[in-house]
Design an enzyme around this catalytic site. Structure first.
Site, mmCIF file in Angstrom:
data_model
loop_
_atom_site.group_PDB
_atom_site.id
_atom_site.type_symbol
_atom_site.label_atom_id
_atom_site.label_comp_id
_atom_site.label_asym_id
_atom_site.label_seq_id
_atom_site.Cartn_x
_atom_site.Cartn_y
_atom_site.Cartn_z
ATOM 1 N N LYS A 20 56.258 27.986 47.009
ATOM 2 C CA LYS A 20 54.947 27.700 46.393
ATOM 3 C C LYS A 20 54.927 26.280 45.862
ATOM 4 O O LYS A 20 55.973 25.680 45.589
ATOM 5 C CB LYS A 20 54.639 28.683 45.254
ATOM 6 C CG LYS A 20 55.595 28.650 44.045
ATOM 7 C CD LYS A 20 55.276 27.659 42.943
ATOM 8 C CE LYS A 20 56.282 27.710 41.808
ATOM 9 N NZ LYS A 20 56.376 26.536 40.970
ATOM 10 N N ASP A 146 58.161 34.214 37.915
ATOM 11 C CA ASP A 146 57.419 33.847 39.137
ATOM 12 C C ASP A 146 57.536 34.890 40.245
ATOM 13 O O ASP A 146 56.856 34.774 41.268
ATOM 14 C CB ASP A 146 57.961 32.524 39.709
ATOM 15 C CG ASP A 146 57.488 31.310 38.933
ATOM 16 O OD1 ASP A 146 56.602 31.464 38.073
ATOM 17 O OD2 ASP A 146 58.015 30.209 39.189
HETATM 18 P P1 ATP Z 1 61.197 27.704 40.028
HETATM 19 O O1 ATP Z 1 60.161 26.952 40.778
HETATM 20 O O2 ATP Z 1 60.923 29.188 39.953
HETATM 21 O O3 ATP Z 1 61.578 27.078 38.728
HETATM 22 P P2 ATP Z 1 63.330 26.452 41.351
HETATM 23 O O4 ATP Z 1 62.837 25.981 42.677
HETATM 24 O O5 ATP Z 1 63.300 25.421 40.268
HETATM 25 O O6 ATP Z 1 62.515 27.699 40.926
HETATM 26 P P3 ATP Z 1 65.555 27.833 42.515
HETATM 27 O O7 ATP Z 1 65.552 27.178 43.856
HETATM 28 O O8 ATP Z 1 65.038 29.210 42.435
HETATM 29 O O9 ATP Z 1 64.810 26.928 41.432
HETATM 30 O O10 ATP Z 1 67.068 27.753 41.994
HETATM 31 C C1 ATP Z 1 67.436 27.683 40.656
HETATM 32 C C2 ATP Z 1 68.915 28.079 40.528
HETATM 33 O O11 ATP Z 1 69.035 29.481 40.810
HETATM 34 C C3 ATP Z 1 69.828 27.359 41.509
HETATM 35 O O12 ATP Z 1 70.584 26.420 40.817
HETATM 36 C C4 ATP Z 1 70.684 28.448 42.149
HETATM 37 O O13 ATP Z 1 72.060 28.269 41.889
HETATM 38 C C5 ATP Z 1 70.232 29.766 41.544
HETATM 39 N N1 ATP Z 1 69.890 30.762 42.576
HETATM 40 C C6 ATP Z 1 70.140 32.076 42.516
HETATM 41 N N2 ATP Z 1 69.678 32.714 43.603
HETATM 42 C C7 ATP Z 1 69.110 31.795 44.388
HETATM 43 C C8 ATP Z 1 68.455 31.833 45.663
HETATM 44 N N3 ATP Z 1 68.309 32.973 46.349
HETATM 45 N N4 ATP Z 1 67.961 30.693 46.151
HETATM 46 C C9 ATP Z 1 68.078 29.543 45.444
HETATM 47 N N5 ATP Z 1 68.712 29.438 44.267
HETATM 48 C C10 ATP Z 1 69.228 30.543 43.730
#
Ligand code: ATP
Length: 296
Positions: A20, A146
């Site tokens: 998203k 989310d």
């Molecule tokens: P948001 O937009 O919800 O804040 P994000 O894009 O900032 O999400 P994610 O990519 O979800 O962040 O990753 C955050 C942390 O979660 C990473 O540092 C990772 O180690 C951990 N993590 C756990 N499961 C997953 C997964 N399936 N995919 C990505 N990261 C994951």
């Protein structure tokens, strides 16, 4: 040979878990419990992770992935999502889940949340749990704020801590140029430094929603704003640099998504968007650059 099974049926399911962007993001207040009340417009884009799920006769949750940086143990949101449903419904079998990671990690694009959502949808189907989308969304919030939105997808107004969702109809198709700078931004750091209760200027999310309902792309672009940039862009100048590049190269507007550091630009012309994409790749600011469109 009576009664000896010659083979067993394995069920294999494949899912696309969409990322998203936030077309607009406001933080209304910091609550007593430390969470923040938000008001944001979420939009799925055509950039996705691929999950392959297979049931196993022995119990357990086994995760594999092509990405060296994300955990494959119980810290992965996929694991948490599978366990949540498998525990509740006392599933005696196990599941193997392979993740092909395409969405930038820790980027503000809900990569982990969308994998968790796809996992819940998959477990529901794999083990015939019979849960509706609403049933899944109610449980999804236990994994992360989310995740209910990621179960739902599309265009939505997200309020509360992110779990109060209202679908919005009318978002016009357009091109989205995405760039994830090679910096790590902690969501916790961004919210702690926002001082939400002292913010003077707030994005006009109601105005943005009205433009979406009218399918007015220029109007939508004029209301794109992310209040979290006041923290992140100050700390990391590359965010402003990419925004500036996108706007100078034909984007109707460009902002940061979520708590960053991903920046995206919205385009209404394919040729201009492709030129901006190529130019950004050539600039070599970051390796993670994508040109996509909306997943409506
Ligand atoms: P948001 O937009 O919800 O804040 P994000 O894009 O900032 O999400 P994610 O990519 O979800 O962040 O990753 C955050 C942390 O979660 C990473 O540092 C990772 O180690 C951990 N993590 C756990 N499961 C997953 C997964 N399936 N995919 C990505 N990261 C994951």
């Amino acid at each position: 040979m009576d009664g000896v099974p010659l083979y067993k049926l394995i069920m294999v399911l494949k899912y696309k878990a969409y990322a998203k962007v936030n077309i607009g993001l406001d933080v209304l207040r910091r609550r007593e419990d430390g969470y923040h009340d938000v008001k944001m417009v979420m939009q799925t884009v055509n950039l996705f992770d691929e999950l392959t799920m297979e049931d196993m006769s022995s119990n357990g949750i086994i995760i594999s992935t092509n990405d060296d940086f994300i955990p494959t143990n119980e810290d992965n949101l996929i694991y948490k999502a599978a366990k949540l449903l498998m525990d509740e419904f006392h599933i005696e079998k196990g599941v193997k889940i392979d993740l092909v990671k395409n969405i930038p990690v820790a980027a503000g694009m809900a990569g982990g949340s969308t994998d968790a959502a796809a996992t819940m949808i998959g477990i529901n189907e794999l083990f015939s749990l019979g849960l509706s989308k609403e049933d899944l969304m109610k449980r999804a919030v236990k994994i992360g704020a989310d995740v209910p939105y990621c179960v739902m997808g599309g265009t939505a107004l997200s309020e509360g801590i992110g779990e109060v969702l209202t679908p919005i109809k009318g978002m016009p198709q357009c091109l989205i140029l995405i760039a994830k700078p090679e910096i790590n931004v902690s969501t916790k750091f961004v919210y702690e430094n926002l001082h939400a209760n002292e913010l003077k200027n707030h994005p006009d999310i109601d105005g943005l929603v009205d433009f979406i309902k009218n399918s007015d792309l220029a109007g939508i672009a004029s209301k794109m704003e992310n209040v979290l940039e006041t923290v992140t862009a100050k700390e990391y100048p590359i965010i402003e640099d990419i925004k500036k590049y996108m706007k100078e190269n034909g984007a109707l507007n460009s902002i940061m998504s979520g708590s960053g550091p991903t920046v995206f630009g919205l385009f209404d012309d394919k040729e201009i968007a492709e030129k901006a994409y190529k130019g950004l790749v050539e600039k070599n600011i970051t390796r993670q650059v994508f040109l996509t469109d909306l997943f409506l």
